[in-house]
Design an enzyme around this catalytic site. Structure first.
Site, PDB file in Angstrom:
ATOM      1  N   THR A 199       0.796  -1.057  -0.801  1.00  0.00           N
ATOM      2  CA  THR A 199      -0.313   0.262   0.477  1.00  0.00           C
ATOM      3  C   THR A 199       0.912   1.461   0.159  1.00  0.00           C
ATOM      4  O   THR A 199       2.220   0.839  -0.043  1.00  0.00           O
ATOM      5  CB  THR A 199      -1.078  -0.117   1.602  1.00  0.00           C
ATOM      6  OG1 THR A 199      -2.081   0.889   1.214  1.00  0.00           O
ATOM      7  CG2 THR A 199      -0.234  -0.116   2.546  1.00  0.00           C
ATOM      8  N   GLY A 204     -15.600   2.435   1.585  1.00  0.00           N
ATOM      9  CA  GLY A 204     -13.952   1.748   1.414  1.00  0.00           C
ATOM     10  C   GLY A 204     -14.082  -0.046   1.754  1.00  0.00           C
ATOM     11  O   GLY A 204     -13.790  -0.408   1.037  1.00  0.00           O
ATOM     12  N   GLY A 261      -8.691  12.837  -6.145  1.00  0.00           N
ATOM     13  CA  GLY A 261      -7.213  11.929  -6.157  1.00  0.00           C
ATOM     14  C   GLY A 261      -7.071  11.356  -6.873  1.00  0.00           C
ATOM     15  O   GLY A 261      -7.378  10.090  -7.436  1.00  0.00           O
ATOM     16  N   ALA A 262      -5.652  11.778  -7.819  1.00  0.00           N
ATOM     17  CA  ALA A 262      -5.030  10.713  -8.646  1.00  0.00           C
ATOM     18  C   ALA A 262      -4.267   9.802  -8.214  1.00  0.00           C
ATOM     19  O   ALA A 262      -2.859   9.404  -8.857  1.00  0.00           O
ATOM     20  CB  ALA A 262      -4.636  11.284 -10.051  1.00  0.00           C
ATOM     21  N   LYS A 285       3.123   1.990  -4.197  1.00  0.00           N
ATOM     22  CA  LYS A 285       1.979   0.930  -4.756  1.00  0.00           C
ATOM     23  C   LYS A 285       2.408   1.041  -6.416  1.00  0.00           C
ATOM     24  O   LYS A 285       2.607   0.434  -7.235  1.00  0.00           O
ATOM     25  CB  LYS A 285       0.403   0.938  -5.355  1.00  0.00           C
ATOM     26  CG  LYS A 285      -0.439   0.420  -4.178  1.00  0.00           C
ATOM     27  CD  LYS A 285      -1.605   1.549  -4.388  1.00  0.00           C
ATOM     28  CE  LYS A 285      -2.425   1.171  -2.911  1.00  0.00           C
ATOM     29  NZ  LYS A 285      -3.432   0.959  -3.091  1.00  0.00           N
TER      30      LYS A 285
END
Length: 288
Positions: free
Chosen positions: A63, A242, A127-128, A67
């Site tokens: 994570t 989520g 959020g990219a 990533k």
């Protein structure tokens, strides 16, 4: 089966519970360790991966902030990892490192499990980063008519829009100043920023912008009920939490870690049960 998670600020992760539970349900004794860079020094992802391979681990999840780096370690990449340019699952097999992006597959499964055959429509994605990229491509695969990207780093959102377009998906970008004008004309609102996490509380957009015609997805699941989810429920919007991504990406990862096809099928069959379990445990919801 020895598994683990490598990342930062992960000590409250529910991944150990999920994978150990899956191990029990499928008859595979499983351990799942957390390698948190905030708790112990991790010089690099490559060095940490070498350590876990030497210690006999079958695979690890990866994570933030590694990533994208995970892709560079792989000798084999899945279609999803290649498309997204990031991986959250590494499987160690016959001297090879196989990379997969189960955020990509898990988001799509979680969307369907929650919203059925609803079309994503026109979606604003905030959020990219790593998970944002995976979700953006997942939205494309689900048939979103347009993915509108917003990131504090405009170059990041422009780059992701370009990558989506190269794969045949319709994508555009906006700045934070255009948020209030854009949101009313969207069908879906997606948060892939850290805003809302217990370490970064808040809502990624003004709560009053969320309306009943929207569906929303929040990639944050610690806490399970974020300010964004609370605002959506208040407005009467449909919510994909989520928790769905957490469960389905976890099941997909566990299936990759399994070496036996029958065990993979057994894990797959547990996904609905596990989703219901974590909805009760984390979201305090009951089956409707």
């Amino acid at each position: 089966m020895k598994l683990g998670l490598i990342g930062k600020a992960i000590m409250n992760s529910s991944s150990p519970d999920l994978h150990v539970r899956l191990g029990q349900l499928t008859g595979i004794p499983t351990t799942y360790d957390l390698f948190d860079a905030n708790e112990q020094p991790i010089k690099s992802l490559a060095k940490q991966v070498d350590k876990v391979i030497a210690a006999g681990y079958r695979g690890v999840n990866v994570t933030f902030p590694w990533k994208e780096a995970a892709v560079g370690l792989a000798s084999r990449l899945s279609t999803g990892a290649k498309m997204v340019g990031a991986a959250n699952t590494l499987v160690f097999e016959n001297g090879e490192i196989i990379a997969e992006n189960t955020d990509f597959t898990g988001f799509m499964s979680g969307f369907r499990a929650t919203l059925g055959e609803r079309k994503p429509g026109r979606v604003l994605l905030m959020g990219a980063g790593g998970v944002g990229k995976a979700v953006a491509f997942g939205l494309g695969q689900l048939g979103a008519s347009e993915v509108i990207l917003m990131d504090l780093d405009d170059a990041k959102s422009r780059q992701l829009a370009k990558e989506l377009q190269q794969h045949g998906f319709t994508a555009s970008t906006i700045t934070a100043a255009q948020l209030a004008d854009t949101v009313p004309h969207c069908d879906g609102l997606v948060n892939c920023t850290p805003i809302g996490h217990e370490k970064s509380p808040g809502c990624p957009l003004p709560a009053e912008l969320v309306q009943a015609h929207h569906w929303i997805f929040d990639a944050v699941y610690v806490p399970a009920v974020t300010e964004f989810i609370s605002a959506a429920k208040q407005a009467g919007a449909a919510v994909v939490s989520g928790v769905s991504l957490f469960v389905y990406q976890g099941v997909d990862a566990f299936k990759l870690f399994c070496e036996d096809e029958a065990k993979r099928e057994a894990a797959d069959q547990q996904s609905t049960t596990l989703f219901a379990h974590y909805r009760r445990e984390l979201l305090k919801e009951t089956d409707e």
